[in-house]
Design a protein around this motif. Structure first.
Motif, PDB file in Angstrom:
ATOM      1  N   THR A  13       0.910  -1.434  -0.075  1.00 44.01           N
ATOM      2  CA  THR A  13      -0.334   0.567  -0.107  1.00 44.01           C
ATOM      3  C   THR A  13       0.984   0.685  -0.469  1.00 44.01           C
ATOM      4  O   THR A  13       0.892   2.418  -0.127  1.00 44.01           O
ATOM      5  N   ALA A  14       1.787   1.053   0.807  1.00 41.09           N
ATOM      6  CA  ALA A  14       2.948   2.398   0.787  1.00 41.09           C
ATOM      7  C   ALA A  14       3.699   2.646  -0.810  1.00 41.09           C
ATOM      8  O   ALA A  14       3.717   3.412  -1.312  1.00 41.09           O
ATOM      9  N   ILE A  15       4.375   1.261  -0.791  1.00 41.71           N
ATOM     10  CA  ILE A  15       4.363   2.082  -2.045  1.00 41.71           C
ATOM     11  C   ILE A  15       3.645   2.341  -3.648  1.00 41.71           C
ATOM     12  O   ILE A  15       4.165   3.814  -4.430  1.00 41.71           O
ATOM     13  N   LEU A  16       2.434   1.405  -3.173  1.00 39.48           N
ATOM     14  CA  LEU A  16       1.313   1.823  -4.683  1.00 39.48           C
ATOM     15  C   LEU A  16       1.021   3.289  -4.207  1.00 39.48           C
ATOM     16  O   LEU A  16       1.008   4.237  -5.344  1.00 39.48           O
ATOM     17  N   LYS A  17       1.041   4.365  -3.239  1.00 41.79           N
ATOM     18  CA  LYS A  17       0.916   5.198  -2.992  1.00 41.79           C
ATOM     19  C   LYS A  17       1.417   6.347  -3.215  1.00 41.79           C
ATOM     20  O   LYS A  17       1.514   7.498  -4.265  1.00 41.79           O
ATOM     21  N   GLY A  18       3.157   5.641  -3.473  1.00 41.37           N
ATOM     22  CA  GLY A  18       4.435   6.682  -3.430  1.00 41.37           C
ATOM     23  C   GLY A  18       4.496   6.478  -5.303  1.00 41.37           C
ATOM     24  O   GLY A  18       4.672   7.458  -5.931  1.00 41.37           O
ATOM     25  N   ILE A  19       4.379   5.766  -6.053  1.00 38.81           N
ATOM     26  CA  ILE A  19       3.652   5.469  -7.007  1.00 38.81           C
ATOM     27  C   ILE A  19       2.683   5.917  -7.378  1.00 38.81           C
ATOM     28  O   ILE A  19       3.252   7.069  -8.685  1.00 38.81           O
ATOM     29  N   SER A  20       1.498   5.943  -7.005  1.00 39.17           N
ATOM     30  CA  SER A  20       0.451   7.284  -7.333  1.00 39.17           C
ATOM     31  C   SER A  20       0.741   8.729  -8.339  1.00 39.17           C
ATOM     32  O   SER A  20       0.499   8.956  -8.508  1.00 39.17           O
ATOM     33  N   LEU A  21       1.280   9.214  -7.068  1.00 38.47           N
ATOM     34  CA  LEU A  21       2.415  10.711  -6.772  1.00 38.47           C
ATOM     35  C   LEU A  21       3.072  10.744  -8.602  1.00 38.47           C
ATOM     36  O   LEU A  21       3.075  12.044  -8.781  1.00 38.47           O
ATOM     37  N   TYR A  22       3.799   9.391  -8.699  1.00 44.07           N
ATOM     38  CA  TYR A  22       4.141   9.899 -10.339  1.00 44.07           C
ATOM     39  C   TYR A  22       3.669   8.915 -11.505  1.00 44.07           C
ATOM     40  O   TYR A  22       4.558   9.425 -12.564  1.00 44.07           O
TER      41      TYR A  22
ATOM     42  N   PHE B 292      13.904   9.311 -22.445  1.00 44.17           N
ATOM     43  CA  PHE B 292      14.806   9.973 -21.705  1.00 44.17           C
ATOM     44  C   PHE B 292      14.188  10.962 -21.236  1.00 44.17           C
ATOM     45  O   PHE B 292      14.547  11.436 -20.003  1.00 44.17           O
ATOM     46  N   LEU B 293      13.542  11.919 -21.816  1.00 47.93           N
ATOM     47  CA  LEU B 293      13.151  13.107 -22.281  1.00 47.93           C
ATOM     48  C   LEU B 293      12.045  13.183 -21.181  1.00 47.93           C
ATOM     49  O   LEU B 293      11.949  14.518 -19.197  1.00 47.93           O
ATOM     50  N   THR B 294      11.340  11.887 -20.303  1.00 49.70           N
ATOM     51  CA  THR B 294       9.466  11.792 -19.630  1.00 49.70           C
ATOM     52  C   THR B 294      11.166  11.397 -18.071  1.00 49.70           C
ATOM     53  O   THR B 294      10.803  12.149 -17.581  1.00 49.70           O
ATOM     54  N   VAL B 295      12.603  10.714 -17.600  1.00 46.53           N
ATOM     55  CA  VAL B 295      12.587  10.263 -16.869  1.00 46.53           C
ATOM     56  C   VAL B 295      13.265  11.371 -16.644  1.00 46.53           C
ATOM     57  O   VAL B 295      13.970  11.796 -15.170  1.00 46.53           O
ATOM     58  N   PHE B 296      13.835  12.095 -17.780  1.00 45.42           N
ATOM     59  CA  PHE B 296      14.917  13.468 -17.308  1.00 45.42           C
ATOM     60  C   PHE B 296      14.084  13.842 -16.072  1.00 45.42           C
ATOM     61  O   PHE B 296      14.241  15.096 -15.475  1.00 45.42           O
ATOM     62  N   LEU B 297      12.382  14.805 -17.023  1.00 46.47           N
ATOM     63  CA  LEU B 297      12.245  15.497 -15.805  1.00 46.47           C
ATOM     64  C   LEU B 297      11.725  14.812 -14.867  1.00 46.47           C
ATOM     65  O   LEU B 297      11.513  15.974 -13.638  1.00 46.47           O
ATOM     66  N   PHE B 298      11.152  13.601 -14.564  1.00 47.04           N
ATOM     67  CA  PHE B 298      11.215  12.963 -13.850  1.00 47.04           C
ATOM     68  C   PHE B 298      12.025  13.217 -12.499  1.00 47.04           C
ATOM     69  O   PHE B 298      12.177  13.610 -11.234  1.00 47.04           O
ATOM     70  N   ARG B 299      13.477  13.113 -12.724  1.00 46.70           N
ATOM     71  CA  ARG B 299      14.077  13.397 -11.891  1.00 46.70           C
ATOM     72  C   ARG B 299      14.323  14.797 -11.415  1.00 46.70           C
ATOM     73  O   ARG B 299      14.691  15.037 -10.447  1.00 46.70           O
TER      74      ARG B 299
ATOM     75  N   ASN C   9      13.089  14.074  -2.778  1.00 48.74           N
ATOM     76  CA  ASN C   9      13.089  12.673  -2.322  1.00 48.74           C
ATOM     77  C   ASN C   9      15.239  12.481  -2.637  1.00 48.74           C
ATOM     78  O   ASN C   9      14.562  11.910  -3.900  1.00 48.74           O
ATOM     79  N   ILE C  10      15.220  12.009  -1.542  1.00 47.74           N
ATOM     80  CA  ILE C  10      17.335  11.929  -1.404  1.00 47.74           C
ATOM     81  C   ILE C  10      17.106  10.533  -2.606  1.00 47.74           C
ATOM     82  O   ILE C  10      17.803  10.241  -3.059  1.00 47.74           O
ATOM     83  N   GLU C  11      16.099   9.329  -1.489  1.00 49.76           N
ATOM     84  CA  GLU C  11      16.527   8.490  -1.635  1.00 49.76           C
ATOM     85  C   GLU C  11      16.166   8.387  -3.415  1.00 49.76           C
ATOM     86  O   GLU C  11      17.118   6.910  -4.401  1.00 49.76           O
ATOM     87  N   LEU C  12      14.619   8.351  -3.523  1.00 49.84           N
ATOM     88  CA  LEU C  12      14.747   8.489  -5.461  1.00 49.84           C
ATOM     89  C   LEU C  12      15.236   9.026  -6.067  1.00 49.84           C
ATOM     90  O   LEU C  12      15.438   8.420  -7.349  1.00 49.84           O
ATOM     91  N   ASN C  13      15.741  10.198  -6.383  1.00 50.91           N
ATOM     92  CA  ASN C  13      16.789  10.553  -6.853  1.00 50.91           C
ATOM     93  C   ASN C  13      17.932  10.217  -6.936  1.00 50.91           C
ATOM     94  O   ASN C  13      18.417   9.858  -8.158  1.00 50.91           O
ATOM     95  N   LYS C  14      18.516   9.456  -6.240  1.00 53.01           N
ATOM     96  CA  LYS C  14      20.086   8.431  -5.752  1.00 53.01           C
ATOM     97  C   LYS C  14      19.235   7.132  -6.981  1.00 53.01           C
ATOM     98  O   LYS C  14      20.063   7.094  -7.802  1.00 53.01           O
ATOM     99  N   ASP C  15      18.549   6.549  -7.180  1.00 52.51           N
ATOM    100  CA  ASP C  15      18.050   5.578  -7.970  1.00 52.51           C
ATOM    101  C   ASP C  15      17.982   5.925  -9.043  1.00 52.51           C
ATOM    102  O   ASP C  15      18.670   5.005 -10.465  1.00 52.51           O
ATOM    103  N   ILE C  16      17.074   7.198  -9.826  1.00 52.01           N
ATOM    104  CA  ILE C  16      17.132   8.044 -10.957  1.00 52.01           C
ATOM    105  C   ILE C  16      18.765   7.924 -11.194  1.00 52.01           C
ATOM    106  O   ILE C  16      18.957   7.954 -11.978  1.00 52.01           O
ATOM    107  N   GLN C  17      19.218   8.718 -10.659  1.00 52.75           N
ATOM    108  CA  GLN C  17      21.094   9.055 -10.703  1.00 52.75           C
ATOM    109  C   GLN C  17      22.353   7.783 -10.894  1.00 52.75           C
ATOM    110  O   GLN C  17      22.542   8.248 -12.093  1.00 52.75           O
ATOM    111  N   LEU C  18      21.640   7.383 -10.625  1.00 57.66           N
ATOM    112  CA  LEU C  18      22.687   6.048 -10.605  1.00 57.66           C
ATOM    113  C   LEU C  18      22.426   5.523 -12.080  1.00 57.66           C
ATOM    114  O   LEU C  18      22.688   4.563 -12.329  1.00 57.66           O
TER     115      LEU C  18
END
Length: 631
Positions: free
Chosen positions: A3-12, A66-73, A80-89
């Motif tokens: 549920t927590a993951i789905l709530k987090g994903i729904s925002l994006y 890539f354009l969409t993922v870049f906008l997401f980043r 969200n530092i944790e998600l930003n690290k995953d995207i950067q990796l």
């Protein structure tokens, strides 16, 4: 947790939707603009379409993703530092290989590059993955040596890239399979409680493929070309390696493997089929790298006759595999049963859609399992043998010069910069077209020249790395030069010795084995050869190494020759017993049954002497004449 993951994903979720719109919009524009720049697929050969269609639509998929993922980043910065690290990796590991594949794909769609050139860049991409730490460095929880990990990473990347390239032969198939695979991988990531950033990336990729699929589904208005198909393969090669690095059991790998199961099955059939046609059935028009009309989508299309229905059947196969794998992972206590079900389903699909390959195999078995001759197999595996020799030489030299390399070199870079120049130059030079069991001195000279070029190139590259990246001192560079010289000498000795040994095995080993076996035969004909020149060698080769149906059981006792230069020497493995004047002495010491005249144009007086001797001693006389005649 879910549920927590789905709530987090729904925002994006708006980002995958944005990717869908961008992809559809760019694809629509590409249909009109790409033909103006020469990106047109003219129907010919294996093509299913009947009129020119724009190709290179993969540009829209790559750009939208890539354009969409870049906008997401950007939206995650300072939020969200944790998600930003995953995207950067993801960006740090993926963008350079993706750029290489994208540029090569665009050039191929426009100018149709050579297959070996594309393969070279695909190998480079696999190497980059490994150097960036995104490759395969362990199997489950067990680390593997760097050279093995590098080889597996490169091989896996090349296979997956080409799997999606091969499956892209029918409207909508590649894009649809990619969308299905990425969607199920996203679902699997959610079930495992994985990174929300990876879920968004997978869903964005799925949406980018669906946006393109809107115009690529039958009847297609645009093709993705190599720009799209190789990018799809690259993405799944990277994703599957990332999941494999985190998997500790076979069950955990079910979904990633099932997601790319259909393309992998198709590439497996292609290799199986083309190998049999080229090497078993001796079809000179077939090749491992040459396309054909027997891919999975071609076979289903022959049954249905409708491209849309064919695409839906392939989608159903892929979805079924992914669903079974998901159930197997979700119900861990039933994992063994699910694996069995998957195996049975795979077996059913193989029997259902691999009739050509099974027929070729059964035909081969019915004819007595006519596998390639061992000499052909030895020739085919020469690249592998040379690679092992180079690797062994490097490891031995490194063991002897431990102080030179210890602590100064990244392990993967160390192996790559020393081994790659030799392997690449030998593979691209065409030297492996040589039949080394019958090689001449010119081919050995060519091999020596290629090895020298590879050695010099490798030394220059490694010195540049030493000076500019490793900052080695002058003394360290001198020690490294000694190390490289020993490494190069070991390679020369190993590769040339291996060639010599197989040449010896063919030229002399067979003869010795033949002579030894003849020792068991009671009615051997003892033969004396007159003439120690070229025709003597031809005759001996025909008898001991050839395949003449009328070959007799003979034993060559030696040679006689009137040349003083050959007196008391050994020629072609036979002793020169004397001259014509010594015939009586030789016969008394070692009686023989036949004399072979091994000259193209023997002198008549010499022939008459031999005739007189043979009539006197009841010895057969045969003239071995080899000449070129015009027809």
């Amino acid at each position: 947790m879910f549920t927590a993951i789905l709530k987090g994903i729904s925002l994006y979720l708006p980002y995958p939707a944005l990717g869908l719109l961008i992809s559809a919009g760019l694809t629509y524009l590409a249909i009109f603009f790409l033909p103006r720049f020469g990106f047109v697929d003219i129907p010919r050969g294996r093509h299913q379409h009947e009129k020119p269609i724009p190709r290179g639509g993969g540009i829209a998929i790559v750009t939208a993703f890539f354009l969409t993922v870049f906008l997401f980043r950007i939206s995650l910065l300072d939020k969200n530092i944790e998600l930003n690290k995953d995207i950067q990796l993801f960006f740090s590991n993926f963008w350079i290989p993706a750029l290489i594949i994208f540029v090569v794909g665009v050039l191929d769609d426009r100018y149709e590059l050579r297959s070996w050139l594309k393969l070279l860049f695909q190998i480079a991409v696999g190497v980059i993955f490994y150097l960036e730490g995104a490759g395969i460095s362990k199997i489950f929880i067990y680390p593997i040596p760097a050279p093995i990990g590098l080889a597996i990473t490169v091989g896996w990347s090349v296979v997956i890239i080409n799997a999606f390239n091969l499956i892209d032969g029918l409207d909508g198939v590649a894009a649809g399979l990619a969308a299905i695979a990425s969607f199920f991988l996203a679902v699997w990531t959610i079930l495992l409680g994985g990174s929300a950033a990876m879920v968004v990336i997978l869903l964005t990729f799925c949406a980018s493929c669906l946006g393109f699929l809107r115009f690529n589904f039958s009847p297609a208005r645009i093709f993705m070309g190599d720009t799209g198909s190789t990018f799809l393969g690259l993405f799944f090669a990277y994703i599957s390696m990332q999941y494999s690095a985190k998997s500790v059991t076979l069950t955990a790998l079910l979904v990633p493997l099932a997601a790319i199961g259909v393309p992998m099955f198709d590439v497996f059939l292609a290799i199986w089929r083309r190998f049999f046609r080229r090497y078993i059935n001796k079809d000179s028009n077939s090749s491992i790298m040459q396309g054909d009309h027997d891919h999975l989508h071609h076979r289903i299309l022959k049954e249905t006759g409708v491209q849309r229905k064919t695409a839906w059947i392939i989608y159903a196969l892929a979805s079924g595999l992914c669903l079974l794998a998901l159930i197997g992972v979700f119900l861990e206590e039933s994992s063994s049963a699910m694996i069995l079900v998957l195996l049975l389903l795979t077996l059913f699909v193989m029997i259902r859609y691999s009739s050509i390959e099974l027929f070729d195999t059964l035909t081969c078995v019915s004819k007595g399992l006519q596998i390639p001759h061992r000499n052909l197999i030895l020739t085919a595996i020469h690249p592998l043998l040379d690679g092992l020799i180079v690797l062994t030489a490097f490891m031995l030299t490194r063991y002897g010069f431990m102080d030179v390399l210890t602590g100064k070199w990244p392990e993967a870079l160390l192996y790559f910069m020393h081994i790659a120049p030799f392997v690449l130059i030998l593979c691209l030079s065409g030297i492996y077209r040589t039949y080394w069991l019958r090689a001449g001195i010119i081919q050995y000279y060519k091999l020596l020249r290629l090895l020298t070029i590879a050695g010099v190139a490798g030394y220059v590259i490694s010195n540049i790395i030493c000076i500019h990246l490793m900052k080695l001192t002058d003394d360290a560079l001198k020690n490294y030069t000694c190390f490289y010289a020993m490494f190069f000498l070991l390679i020369l000795a190993g590769i040339l010795l291996e060639r010599f040994l197989i040449h010896y095995y063919e030229s002399w080993g067979y003869r010795r084995l033949f002579i030894r076996n003849q020792g068991k035969v009671s009615n051997l004909k003892k033969v004396l050869i007159y003439g120690g020149g070229l025709f003597c060698r031809i005759y001996a080769t025909q008898q001991y190494c050839g395949f003449r149906g009328d070959r007799e059981n003979i034993k060559i006792i030696g040679i006689i020759d009137d040349s003083r230069a050959l007196r008391n020497l050994n020629v072609y493995g036979f002793n020169v017993l004397g001259t014509l004047n010594d015939l009586e002495k030789i016969y008394k010491k070692t009686p023989f049954d036949s004399i072979i005249i091994a000259y193209s144009n023997p002198q008549e007086d010499k022939v008459q002497l031999l005739r007189d001797f043979c009539e006197k001693h009841n010895v057969e006389l045969e003239i071995q004449i080899c000449r070129t005649e015009k027809f």
